[in-house]
Design a protein around this motif. Structure first.
Motif, PDB file in Angstrom:
ATOM      1  N   LEU A 202       3.600 -10.100  -7.060  1.00 29.22           N
ATOM      2  CA  LEU A 202       4.603  -9.051  -6.951  1.00 29.22           C
ATOM      3  C   LEU A 202       6.011  -9.585  -7.159  1.00 29.22           C
ATOM      4  O   LEU A 202       6.855  -8.901  -7.752  1.00 29.22           O
ATOM      5  CB  LEU A 202       4.501  -8.349  -5.595  1.00 29.22           C
ATOM      6  CG  LEU A 202       3.286  -7.437  -5.404  1.00 29.22           C
ATOM      7  CD1 LEU A 202       3.406  -6.660  -4.104  1.00 29.22           C
ATOM      8  CD2 LEU A 202       3.110  -6.475  -6.578  1.00 29.22           C
ATOM      9  N   GLU A 203       6.296 -10.788  -6.700  1.00 30.87           N
ATOM     10  CA  GLU A 203       7.626 -11.343  -6.947  1.00 30.87           C
ATOM     11  C   GLU A 203       7.831 -11.571  -8.443  1.00 30.87           C
ATOM     12  O   GLU A 203       8.903 -11.280  -8.992  1.00 30.87           O
ATOM     13  CB  GLU A 203       7.838 -12.653  -6.195  1.00 30.87           C
ATOM     14  CG  GLU A 203       9.236 -13.205  -6.429  1.00 30.87           C
ATOM     15  CD  GLU A 203       9.556 -14.438  -5.621  1.00 30.87           C
ATOM     16  OE1 GLU A 203      10.755 -14.717  -5.438  1.00 30.87           O
ATOM     17  OE2 GLU A 203       8.613 -15.121  -5.170  1.00 30.87           O
ATOM     18  N   TYR A 204       6.805 -12.079  -9.112  1.00 28.99           N
ATOM     19  CA  TYR A 204       6.895 -12.299 -10.563  1.00 28.99           C
ATOM     20  C   TYR A 204       7.178 -10.975 -11.279  1.00 28.99           C
ATOM     21  O   TYR A 204       8.084 -10.885 -12.115  1.00 28.99           O
ATOM     22  CB  TYR A 204       5.591 -12.922 -11.059  1.00 28.99           C
ATOM     23  CG  TYR A 204       5.467 -12.972 -12.557  1.00 28.99           C
ATOM     24  CD1 TYR A 204       6.233 -13.850 -13.311  1.00 28.99           C
ATOM     25  CD2 TYR A 204       4.582 -12.117 -13.234  1.00 28.99           C
ATOM     26  CE1 TYR A 204       6.125 -13.893 -14.695  1.00 28.99           C
ATOM     27  CE2 TYR A 204       4.465 -12.152 -14.612  1.00 28.99           C
ATOM     28  CZ  TYR A 204       5.239 -13.048 -15.338  1.00 28.99           C
ATOM     29  OH  TYR A 204       5.136 -13.076 -16.707  1.00 28.99           O
ATOM     30  N   LEU A 205       6.425  -9.930 -10.951  1.00 30.48           N
ATOM     31  CA  LEU A 205       6.603  -8.643 -11.615  1.00 30.48           C
ATOM     32  C   LEU A 205       7.922  -7.984 -11.216  1.00 30.48           C
ATOM     33  O   LEU A 205       8.558  -7.302 -12.021  1.00 30.48           O
ATOM     34  CB  LEU A 205       5.423  -7.728 -11.296  1.00 30.48           C
ATOM     35  CG  LEU A 205       4.083  -8.164 -11.881  1.00 30.48           C
ATOM     36  CD1 LEU A 205       2.956  -7.276 -11.363  1.00 30.48           C
ATOM     37  CD2 LEU A 205       4.112  -8.148 -13.406  1.00 30.48           C
ATOM     38  N   ASN A 206       8.341  -8.190  -9.976  1.00 29.33           N
ATOM     39  CA  ASN A 206       9.622  -7.649  -9.521  1.00 29.33           C
ATOM     40  C   ASN A 206      10.771  -8.248 -10.322  1.00 29.33           C
ATOM     41  O   ASN A 206      11.695  -7.555 -10.751  1.00 29.33           O
ATOM     42  CB  ASN A 206       9.801  -7.944  -8.033  1.00 29.33           C
ATOM     43  CG  ASN A 206      10.777  -7.000  -7.337  1.00 29.33           C
ATOM     44  OD1 ASN A 206      10.825  -6.939  -6.119  1.00 29.33           O
ATOM     45  ND2 ASN A 206      11.565  -6.262  -8.101  1.00 29.33           N
ATOM     46  N   ASN A 207      10.703  -9.539 -10.557  1.00 27.36           N
ATOM     47  CA  ASN A 207      11.771 -10.201 -11.309  1.00 27.36           C
ATOM     48  C   ASN A 207      11.722  -9.881 -12.797  1.00 27.36           C
ATOM     49  O   ASN A 207      12.688 -10.157 -13.517  1.00 27.36           O
ATOM     50  CB  ASN A 207      11.713 -11.712 -11.082  1.00 27.36           C
ATOM     51  CG  ASN A 207      12.265 -12.107  -9.723  1.00 27.36           C
ATOM     52  OD1 ASN A 207      13.127 -11.431  -9.171  1.00 27.36           O
ATOM     53  ND2 ASN A 207      11.761 -13.192  -9.165  1.00 27.36           N
ATOM     54  N   LEU A 208      10.627  -9.272 -13.259  1.00 29.13           N
ATOM     55  CA  LEU A 208      10.589  -8.739 -14.618  1.00 29.13           C
ATOM     56  C   LEU A 208      11.156  -7.318 -14.679  1.00 29.13           C
ATOM     57  O   LEU A 208      11.349  -6.777 -15.767  1.00 29.13           O
ATOM     58  CB  LEU A 208       9.152  -8.735 -15.157  1.00 29.13           C
ATOM     59  CG  LEU A 208       8.522 -10.099 -15.448  1.00 29.13           C
ATOM     60  CD1 LEU A 208       7.097  -9.927 -15.958  1.00 29.13           C
ATOM     61  CD2 LEU A 208       9.358 -10.891 -16.455  1.00 29.13           C
TER      62      LEU A 208
END
Length: 419
Positions: A202-208
């Protein structure tokens, strides 16, 4: 893969979903190796230019409720495709671990979405050669094909369960967009847990640029967890603006599932994470559930060094009652609404862009979302100041405290202006 995902389809993929306790509707589905990696449960496209909702279940293989719930409601959603104001994708997380009935095979898939693993060097890394490295590459290809075709806001809901009992709750990375989405659901909100962990999806996708939300729906093998996941997925369709209220089947029933929760609508922040390793011989004391009140100094577990005591008062969250995992327990504390309103106001007027002018604080020259704090100078600034402005991830480098905030706090990158 992108062509496949644009088709309206629903099915239950040939994966292993073990029987859930007391559930007459779930049966064990056996598979062979050639069917591992089949992540797509359903792809439903109504209005292609509308919002996108991605729901992922069973990112951990010992949490089958998420995949089971998405399989159950796919048929209903298939019949509602002409009413969808956007796109919906139901995905299974760790297919190989799910078949094995284990949290993971080689390493935790929800700790693998690091900058190194996702970089150009990632495919040549040791992680890429693990089972979870293969799973991540498969999921990333699917997710990438969804994100690059998005023309409006993208929402991601990640369905999880816990080894202990207790009320369901959502976990939120600290952006104003995430908070707004989370507060539309009638459950407790846990703020800042992802900033305590390294390499979460979720952090990876949030930062996208996606709006992200985790959901802890109950105990791993409970039929109630499956029902909670189903209700949460339907509510996400409404709250993302993809289905009108009138078109959500049994909306009142889904809301009612959470109406009796004592912590509904309350927001807690993570104050402490008790990290563990296999060598610690960590064993949680029996009887702790989510949101149980604990005091400072309470003995809550044992490890190779003896009793483990809490370091501050608060509520117990996600106590570990399983063999695999890196988190023994978390301690949370409720946030008063005043501080949330103040935080939102400060961020909307851009105070976070000026905090580097404080004595002992400077920007990281390679990352505008990261500050370097010389604690010898800035020790008078309480950490809560940084929390108010979204700087929740922290690590120590020598005598410097490195604090980072999420990107895309108030606006996302996916909306097309010429629609």
């Amino acid at each position: 893969m992108a062509t496949k995902l644009q088709m309206t389809s629903s099915r239950i993929p040939e994966i292993c979903i073990p029987p859930i306790e007391r559930s007459p509707r779930l049966t064990s589905v056996k598979t062979n190796d050639s069917q591992a990696g089949d992540h797509v449960i359903g792809a439903f496209v109504g209005k292609p230019s509308g919002p996108t909702l991605i729901v992922i279940g069973s990112l951990h293989g010992n949490e089958p409720g998420g995949a089971a719930a998405l399989g159950h409601i796919s048929g209903d959603l298939d019949r509602l495709t002409n009413k969808l104001k956007g796109r919906v994708y139901f995905l299974v997380g760790n297919t190989r671990a799910l078949c094995a009935g284990s949290r993971f095979i080689d390493t935790d898939l929800n700790r693998g979405w690091t900058a190194h693993n996702m970089s150009a060097a990632g495919p040549e890394s040791l992680f890429s050669k693990t089972t979870e490295g293969v799973e991540l590459a498969e999921l990333d290809q699917i997710l990438d094909s969804i994100l690059i075709t998005a023309m409006d806001e993208v929402f991601v809901l990640d369905l999880h369960s816990t080894s202990s009992e207790g009320a369901p709750f959502v976990t939120v990375g600290d952006t104003l967009r995430n908070r707004k989405f989370a507060q539309a659901f009638p459950v407790a909100i846990l703020l800042g847990i992802e900033e305590q962990l390294e390499g979460t999806m979720l952090e990876y996708l949030n930062n996208l640029g996606a709006v992200t939300l985790g959901f802890e729906g109950g105990q791993h093998l409970s039929v109630e967890t499956v029902e909670n996941h189903k209700a949460m997925a339907w509510l996400a369709l409404k709250n993302a603006g993809i289905l009108d209220e009138a078109d959500v089947p049994e909306l009142g029933k889904h809301m009612q599932r959470f109406s009796q929760e004592n912590h509904k609508g309350r927001i807690f922040e993570i104050r402490y994470r008790h990290a563990i390793s296999p060598d610690d011989a960590f064993v949680m004391k029996p009887g702790f559930n989510n949101f149980d009140v604990v005091n400072r100094g309470d003995f809550v577990a044992d490890d190779r060094n003896g009793p483990v005591a809490t370091t501050e008062p608060g509520v117990m969250l996600m106590p570990l009652y399983q063999k695999l995992g890196e988190d023994g327990f978390f301690i949370g504390r409720e946030i008063l609404p005043f501080w949330l309103r103040l935080s939102g106001l400060l961020r909307r007027i851009g105070i976070q862009k000026l905090i580097h002018i404080l004595p002992g604080v400077r920007r990281n020259p390679s990352d505008a979302a990261t500050l370097i704090v010389d604690t010898r100078v800035a020790r008078l600034f309480p950490l809560q100041i940084f929390h108010l402005l979204g700087f929740r991830r922290r690590r120590w480098v020598g005598k410097n405290l490195i604090v980072s905030r999420r990107r895309h706090d108030t606006a996302g990158p996916f909306k097309w202006n010429d629609k």
